[in-house]
Design a protein around this motif. Structure first.
Motif, PDB file in Angstrom:
ATOM      1  N   HIS A  69      -3.644   0.457   5.352  1.00 46.39           N
ATOM      2  CA  HIS A  69      -4.264  -0.444   4.391  1.00 46.39           C
ATOM      3  C   HIS A  69      -5.539  -1.041   4.994  1.00 46.39           C
ATOM      4  O   HIS A  69      -5.604  -1.282   6.212  1.00 46.39           O
ATOM      5  N   PHE A  71       6.078  -1.569   2.898  1.00 47.44           N
ATOM      6  CA  PHE A  71       4.923  -1.556   3.805  1.00 47.44           C
ATOM      7  C   PHE A  71       4.532  -2.966   4.225  1.00 47.44           C
ATOM      8  O   PHE A  71       3.412  -3.411   3.975  1.00 47.44           O
ATOM      9  N   ALA A 105       1.058  -4.391   5.627  1.00 44.24           N
ATOM     10  CA  ALA A 105      -0.151  -4.809   4.899  1.00 44.24           C
ATOM     11  C   ALA A 105      -0.192  -6.320   4.669  1.00 44.24           C
ATOM     12  O   ALA A 105      -1.148  -6.984   5.076  1.00 44.24           O
ATOM     13  N   MET A 153       0.829   5.455  -0.197  1.00 41.68           N
ATOM     14  CA  MET A 153       2.164   6.026  -0.042  1.00 41.68           C
ATOM     15  C   MET A 153       2.153   7.471  -0.550  1.00 41.68           C
ATOM     16  O   MET A 153       2.755   8.370   0.048  1.00 41.68           O
ATOM     17  N   THR A 202      -7.932   5.109   4.726  1.00 39.17           N
ATOM     18  CA  THR A 202      -7.655   3.745   4.292  1.00 39.17           C
ATOM     19  C   THR A 202      -7.972   3.567   2.823  1.00 39.17           C
ATOM     20  O   THR A 202      -8.713   4.338   2.220  1.00 39.17           O
ATOM     21  N   TRP A 215      -1.359   0.038  -1.263  1.00 38.60           N
ATOM     22  CA  TRP A 215      -0.344   0.847  -0.601  1.00 38.60           C
ATOM     23  C   TRP A 215       0.319   1.868  -1.510  1.00 38.60           C
ATOM     24  O   TRP A 215       0.891   2.842  -1.051  1.00 38.60           O
ATOM     25  N   ALA A 240       4.763  -3.409  -1.112  1.00 43.61           N
ATOM     26  CA  ALA A 240       4.433  -3.699   0.276  1.00 43.61           C
ATOM     27  C   ALA A 240       5.527  -4.560   0.912  1.00 43.61           C
ATOM     28  O   ALA A 240       5.893  -4.358   2.074  1.00 43.61           O
ATOM     29  N   SER A 300      -3.768  -5.418  -3.138  1.00 51.41           N
ATOM     30  CA  SER A 300      -3.613  -4.248  -4.006  1.00 51.41           C
ATOM     31  C   SER A 300      -4.548  -4.345  -5.196  1.00 51.41           C
ATOM     32  O   SER A 300      -4.541  -5.350  -5.930  1.00 51.41           O
TER      33      SER A 300
END
Ligand code: SF4
Lengths: 505, 261
Positions: B238, B15, B18, B221, B213, B217, B11, B81
């Motif tokens: 997320h 990303f 998130a 992904m 959702t 991630w 992330a 996560s």
């Protein structure tokens, strides 16, 4: 145990695979080593994935059995306690296996049975062949058994001029087609009805010439064929689901009744059993006879449970031999991390929930033990380098259903570490690439400053992104972009954003 | 509360929306968020691929970085996560013990005991299910394998989503089926991974949702890559991004990068 699960209706008009080798019915053939054959897992999986019919068959069959299993397991209020009990009994068995095996030997012998010990497949096959030859017969009937599959007993007997006839319907289909099983419980799960009819017509001498692919007709044809075999066979060969050390009792559970025929009609019964199949006392069966049928066929109880203890004059086989098979099991036992693979009661629940198995089927695993249990058991039994420990996403569905609580994902991780160590001694090109990548990543990920710099690297890929996504990357990134896009990397990493924000404050 | 954020390597680099959303959300709920910059990765990729020796320095760095939580400097560590939380909880101690570092293994346990995945932190630790979010979109939720089975987060994410004003939560067929990512599995068994992804994408499309959702991630992904390749227009987001969205500062599914603050 077996059910009709392996006979899905056919959707597309597809008989035996058109690219099958001449003389076979599209099976994989009979390999030299039943524990290890065929292409690498990724290659075999790729080939299987191209077979749309197979994927549909597998998807339907595994979904059906998953739903059934979940329903009947849900009915048992103390299921988790039963799993704990099953796991504890197996752990106890493995902790004192030598002692329990001796107890079993003593009790089987005391009741008129004969116990043989076999270190490996060759020894076990030799023992069985000699026993059959002593009976001066050239045909034996068989109860479905993974242990005899594992050692390639049928092929070994054939070399001695002895025909071993499988009597489980699905196993018979596999045998007639010169194929290998692709599931522990439903060995012909990869076949559809039309293929089965074709196999019967071509390979079963007494099949009715007007046979259709209606399941009932297929079953009746097999039944008539097998009845003659049951009535003429002097020797039967079985495996065992359980052996009770305390009493010397052997047990086989099944769905079709063919097993019971084999276990009662012939004069001589030879049972080949992996040494881990023990339970200490008769009471322990209570636990497993609840766990097994619900986990395997999704039934509350299996239709036939046969138990026998030595020989009984005037009733059933008058000669009983028990062959105790090691074939790598003591090696597995010595490994603390992987040992619990020997808890397995071969229910096949883990296969039916495995998303990888569901897509690629059993043959891709190149072993008589496919699916999650195969991925941990096969490499341990052979001790060879293997790609099977990587044939899993570690999603954990197998652990969740396993009736004896084998933590398959954790064992897979342990075995991967072993594979890395094995690869270290004789690395191929792929091993070297992975090692280098992992080393580089380890360096970058072990320190915040280094990671700060590394995390900015993907940003460079923005140059090749279009409309916020990257569609094509060079190797090895192509392994990813072959079937999925990669989103455009951000302009700024999280930590750079954070640092900026802190500065502004 | 003072909450340390473990952003996760993927992330952080790919990303950031998130972890940014987690910051926005927790600050809005009145908490202080700390980002210890020495962090990098939890070591999951190395452990799961079998490179235990290479995992050791990575795990040590994580444990050292977050050790202050054990001394009470922070009240908790939050990780957006499920799989990284699982790795912290179930693998780090094992790696350090295997490397003959018993003291660090104990420290890892102490850190792990105070480390939570986002939905766990919100529901179990902070005791909120309604975080005051507003997100007027049709959403479907994929319960990632590690959140589901390794952590056992249960229906916490769904409870959080149901409390979001304006959000329509639609059920996902075969939701518990793995998406086929599996970290390096997606490369080592690329074809099988793609076959699993196909089914997941088809099921997501079937829901008619605008947004998919999840609490992780890495899975997003993967599924998001499939959704994009198939030209579906469904956006991966997320859980934290949705929970960060409010009437005052709405997050739109189409704005991938900026969580307004
Ligand atoms: S590993 Fe567990 S679930 Fe799989 S076949 Fe063995 S007992 Fe059944």
């Amino acid at each position: 145990m077996s059910t009709f699960l392996g006979m899905p209706a056919m959707r597309a008009g597809r008989g035996p695979s058109p690219d099958a080798a001449p003389g076979t019915l599209g099976g994989v053939g009979r390999p030299e080593d039943p524990l290890h054959w065929g292409a690498t897992f990724p290659d075999a999986a790729k080939a299987a994935l191209e077979n749309e019919q197979l994927r549909r068959n597998l998807g339907n069959a595994t979904r059906t059995i998953r739903t059934k299993r979940a329903r009947v397991v849900g009915e048992v209020p103390d299921w988790e306690a039963l799993r704990d009990a099953g796991s504890a009994i197996k752990a106890d068995v493995l902790a004192r296996l030598p002692e329990l095996l001796e107890t079993l030997e003593r009790n089987v012998t005391a009741r008129g049975g004969v116990v043989h010990w076999a270190r490996d497949a060759a020894e076990a096959n030799r023992i069985v062949a000699d026993l059959v030859r002593a009976k001066e017969t050239d045909e034996v009937v068989k109860v479905k058994s993974m242990a005899t599959q594992e050692i390639g007993l049928n092929e070994a007997l054939a070399e001695e001029g002895i025909a071993a006839v499988e009597t489980d319907l699905a196993e018979l289909i596999v045998q007639l087609a010169d194929d290998m099983p692709s599931h522990i419980l439903v060995p012909a799960i990869h076949r559809n009805r039309t293929e089965i009819r074709d196999i019967f017509l071509e390979r079963m001498a007494d099949a009715p010439p007007d046979l259709t692919d209606v399941p009932r007709e297929l079953a009746m044809a097999a039944r008539a064929h097998l009845r003659r075999k049951f009535l003429s066979a002097k020797v039967a060969i079985s495996g065992a689901n359980f052996a009770v050390a305390d009493t010397g009792t052997l047990a086989v559970v099944e769905s079709e009744g063919n097993g019971r025929m084999c276990l009662t009609l012939p004069e001589t019964l030879i049972t080949v059993m992996g040494i881990e199949k023990l339970v200490p006392t008769f009471d322990d069966l209570e636990v497993f006879l609840q766990l097994l049928p619900r986990s395997s066929t999704g039934e509350r109880m299996n239709p036939y449970t046969s138990m026998w203890t030595g020989v009984t004059p005037g009733d059933g086989p008058q000669e009983f031999h028990l062959v105790l098979l090691d074939n790598g099991r003591t090696k597995v036992l010595a490994d603390e991390a992987g040992r619990s693979a020997l808890h397995c009661i071969r229910c096949s629940a883990c296969l039916n929930v495995c998303p990888v198995y569901e897509r690629v089927g059993g043959h891709a695993y190149g072993s008589v033990y496919p699916g999650p249990i195969g991925a941990i058991l096969t490499p341990q039994l052979t001790g060879e380098k293997s790609d099977l420990p990587y044939a899993s996403t570690l999603c954990g569905a197998c652990y969740e259903v396993c009736p004896v609580k084998i933590d398959i994902p954790s064992i897979l991780v342990e075995l991967r570490a072993r594979e890395v160590a094995l690869a270290g001694s004789a690395p191929d090109a792929g091993d070297r690439v992975w090692k280098a990548a992992m080393k580089a990543a380890s360096f970058a990920m072990a320190d915040g400053d280094r990671f700060r710099r590394a995390a900015r690297v993907p940003r460079a890929l923005r140059a090749i992104s279009r409309h916020g996504v990257i569609k094509r990357l060079p190797f090895p990134g192509s392994l990813w972009t072959r079937s999925r896009d990669l989103p455009e990397p951000p302009k700024q990493t999280f930590r750079d954003w954070w640092a900026e924000r802190e500065d502004e404050r | 509360m003072r909450i340390a954020l473990a952003a996760t390597c993927i992330a952080d680099a790919m990303f950031p929306q998130a972890p940014k959303a987690v910051v926005t959300l927790l600050e809005r709920l009145g908490h202080e968020v700390v980002f210890p910059p020495a962090q990098a990765c939890c070591g999951q990729m190395h452990v799961n691929t079998g490179y235990l020796a290479e995992a050791v320095p990575v795990v040590r760095n994580h444990v050292r970085t977050f050790a202050p939580v054990a001394d009470g400097e922070w009240d908790a560590v939050v990780v957006p996560s499920g799989s990284c939380t699982g790795s912290i909880r179930h693998q780090q101690r094992m790696v350090l013990e295997g490397a003959g570092l018993p003291a660090e293994a104990r420290a890892a346990t102490a850190v792990a005991e105070r480390t939570y995945e986002l939905s766990e932190l919100l529901v179990d630790v902070l005791g909120v299910t309604d975080v005051g979010a507003w997100f007027p979109h049709r959403v479907t939720y994929h319960p990632t394998c590690h959140s589901l089975r390794m952590l056992g987060v249960g229906d916490k994410p769904e409870r959080l989503l149901r409390a979001v004003e304006g959000l329509e939560l639609v059920p996902l067929e075969q939701a518990e089926g793995c998406c086929g990512f599996g970290g390096t599995f997606s490369l080592k068994n690329a074809d099988t991974s793609a076959a699993m992804l196909d089914d997941k994408v088809a099921n997501v499309v079937e829901t008619g949702a605008e947004v998919l959702t999840a609490g992780d991630w890495s899975c997003l992904m993967h599924i998001g890559g499939g959704l994009s390749r198939a030209g579906t227009g469904v956006r991966p987001m997320h859980l934290g991004e949705i929970l960060a969205s409010t009437r005052e500062a709405p997050v739109h599914p189409a704005d991938r990068e900026e969580v307004s603050r």
